[in-house]
Design an enzyme around this catalytic site. Structure first.
Site, PDB file in Angstrom:
ATOM      1  N   HIS A   1      -7.003  -5.592  -4.840  1.00 41.52           N
ATOM      2  CA  HIS A   1      -5.254  -6.125  -5.576  1.00 41.52           C
ATOM      3  C   HIS A   1      -5.993  -5.187  -7.085  1.00 41.52           C
ATOM      4  O   HIS A   1      -6.871  -4.771  -7.268  1.00 41.52           O
ATOM      5  CB  HIS A   1      -6.599  -7.980  -6.309  1.00 41.52           C
ATOM      6  CG  HIS A   1      -7.733  -8.006  -6.669  1.00 41.52           C
ATOM      7  ND1 HIS A   1      -8.578  -7.565  -7.958  1.00 41.52           N
ATOM      8  CD2 HIS A   1      -8.534  -7.873  -6.208  1.00 41.52           C
ATOM      9  CE1 HIS A   1      -8.927  -7.657  -7.889  1.00 41.52           C
ATOM     10  NE2 HIS A   1     -10.212  -7.828  -7.077  1.00 41.52           N
TER      11      HIS A   1
ATOM     12  N   CYS B   1     -14.241  -8.253  -3.185  1.00 37.98           N
ATOM     13  CA  CYS B   1     -12.804  -7.635  -2.885  1.00 37.98           C
ATOM     14  C   CYS B   1     -12.748  -5.939  -3.694  1.00 37.98           C
ATOM     15  O   CYS B   1     -13.423  -5.680  -4.040  1.00 37.98           O
ATOM     16  CB  CYS B   1     -11.522  -8.010  -3.700  1.00 37.98           C
ATOM     17  SG  CYS B   1     -11.724 -10.182  -3.214  1.00 37.98           S
TER      18      CYS B   1
END
Length: 518
Positions: free
Chosen positions: A401, A420
């Site tokens: 992201h 992440c």
């Protein structure tokens, strides 16, 4: 199923069980000639080569290499034991000593790419079997450069290693200061610049320009911020024992064995300890960008997945652990401010999810072990996921992201996330992800982002994504090592050692069952 390779020249008692290779998997046994083609002198040279397996990152003790004196005391036994050790070592050199580890789906092993039976047959028939071992040892890509670096660090270890720095290592050493730790720092970096300890310089406590240059060069080589300031992280890396470097290089060699051909399709590879993402087509690097990965206490897992979708203006469903450990203290300090930054608090009441006004909650009643709320952050500029999320379904809920914290990409060490992958240039990756997806061009992307509404779309061509842990790489013939931030190299090195215990425990009357950690 393992297959038997019966080698008459090892005598009737020496039956070796090797892992399957293409020929062996089909059940065909490979019979060597009745007598090895190697002369007694060639067998001696083979034993000498096996005694140097340390230069290949392996331990001769794992294979029962006979002592040199047995060549004259008992030539027949010396021959049998040398050839048996050679075949065990050959298997590890070709296939890798560690076949798999829990959680390490990134390890590439393709036994079918190695015709082990043909190699064993060649070893049996070669007039100079040591040359067969040499060729097998040098097969992995980058092996020569890594072995040269391994030899350098082994020499340092043999000389006693480098000196350990003591004192208050929580305190940062600033350029231009005078400090009692400086002579120790000079001694530690003298391997790079001997002039640092020449004559009276050895005891000079001044952190002068020459020493600053040596520190910056060291920091750059270790992937640290090369600012010349010696803080806790730099002190820690300076005090890393040379044996750790040796172990990392041994692991690097073993990980490269038995990998097979590289994929040719378009794919994404994220090297976690190097904090880099590469978009590749065959061997060509299409994109290269910095990434931020999970910190050591919230590690990014190794994965082989596919990117299937993109989400614009994503909300963030905060994981439980993040909510308890990261956000609860912030809610205690400023609940209204958290609400203004888009954080919404929810609770389940009678089976229904109900939004709760955080300004009405006494957060001092809750702790890391007791927090009955769940948190979501609205989409927007302050959202932790930024404006774009790349979906790659997996059981760990890991994705790539955007991020509003752009300043962190200036740091060379970037293990800051909760697992992440944060991307330096998400728009560049987006262009590749949407390539071939009907109805999506840059103009539409800009409109959707500007709308602030959450929109998701499947990509026309899913992209394989591999998150891997490779601390040692070879770039242009130069070996680049990064710290073992998750301890996975240390885990791998222990698995290499355990293979020896398993093998030794399985030796019964000259029969060897199993091959190391496979």
């Amino acid at each position: 199923m393992r297959a038997l390779i019966v080698l008459p020249f090892l005598a009737a008692s020496a039956v070796l069980v090797l892992p399957p290779a293409p020929a062996l998997a089909q059940g065909s046994a490979i019979l060597a000639t009745e007598t090895s083609a190697a002369s007694a002198a060639a067998i001696t040279r083979l034993a000498e080569r096996l005694a140097r397996l340390e230069e290949d990152g392996l331990d001769p003790g794992w294979y029962g290499v006979p002592a040199p004196e047995t060549a004259s005391a008992d030539p027949a036994r010396h021959r049998v034991e040398t050839l048996r050790a050679a075949q065990l070592a050959l298997s590890d050199l070709l296939l890798g000593r560690v076949a798999s580890l829990r959680g390490r789906v990134d390890l590439r092993r393709d036994p079918a790419s190695v015709n082990l039976g043909a190699w064993v047959a060649e070893l049996a028939s070669a007039s100079e079997p040591a040359q067969v071992i040499d060729r097998a040892a040098n097969l992995p890509q980058g092996a020569a450069a890594i072995k040269a670096e391994l030899a350098r660090y082994r020499a340092v270890a043999a000389a006693g290693g480098w000196p350990r720095i003591t004192g208050d290592l929580r305190r940062t050493l600033e350029p231009g200061t005078t400090d009692a730790r400086v002579p120790q720092l000079r001694a530690r970096l003298a391997a790079y610049d001997p002039a640092l300890v020449a004559g009276a310089e050895a005891n000079n406590p001044a952190y002068d320009a020459r020493l600053q240059d040596a520190v910056r060069a060291f920091q750059a080589s270790e992937g640290l911020e090369a600012d010349g300031r010696v803080g806790a992280i730099s002190w820690q890396v300076l005090n890393t024992p040379v044996e750790n470097k040796v172990a990392q290089l041994r692991v690097a060699l073993d990980m490269r064995r038995g990998q097979g051909a590289r994929p040719t399709e378009r794919r994404i590879e994220v090297n976690v300890p190097h904090f880099r993402l590469h978009l590749l087509e065959g061997d060509r690097v299409v994109q290269d960008m910095a990434v931020i990965v999970g910190r050591p206490d919230r590690q990014t897992p190794m994965l082989n997945v596919r990117m299937t979708a993109v989400q614009f203006n994503p909300p963030w469903g905060v994981p439980e652990r993040n909510a308890r450990e990261d956000l609860l203290p912030r809610f205690r300090r400023d609940p209204a401010g958290m609400q203004a930054r888009g954080f919404r608090l929810y609770q389940r009441v009678d089976g229904e999810v109900v939004q709760v006004d955080p300004t009405t909650v006494d957060f001092t009643n809750y702790s890391r072990t007791h927090f009955p709320y769940f948190v979501r952050q609205d989409a927007g500029d302050a959202n932790a996921l930024g404006r774009i999320k790349f979906v790659m379904p997996n059981n760990d809920d890991i994705f790539m992201h955007d991020t509003p914290d752009r300043h962190l990409f200036r740091r060379p060490d970037r293990a800051f996330s909760s697992g992440c992958i944060r991307l330096e240039r998400p728009m560049d990756l987006l262009a590749e992800a949407l390539s071939g997806t009907s109805g999506w061009d840059r103009a539409r992307v800009d409109r959707v982002l500007a709308s602030r509404g959450t929109v998701s779309t499947q990509v026309a061509r899913s992209i394989p994504v591999r998150l891997h842990y490779t601390t040692t790489i070879v770039d242009g013939g130069r070996v680049i090592m990064r710290p073992d931030i998750y301890g996975l190299d240390a885990q791998y090195a222990r698995a290499m050692e355990r293979g020896a215990q398993q093998r030794l425990a399985s030796v019964e009357g000259g029969a060897v069952r199993g091959t190391g950690a496979r």
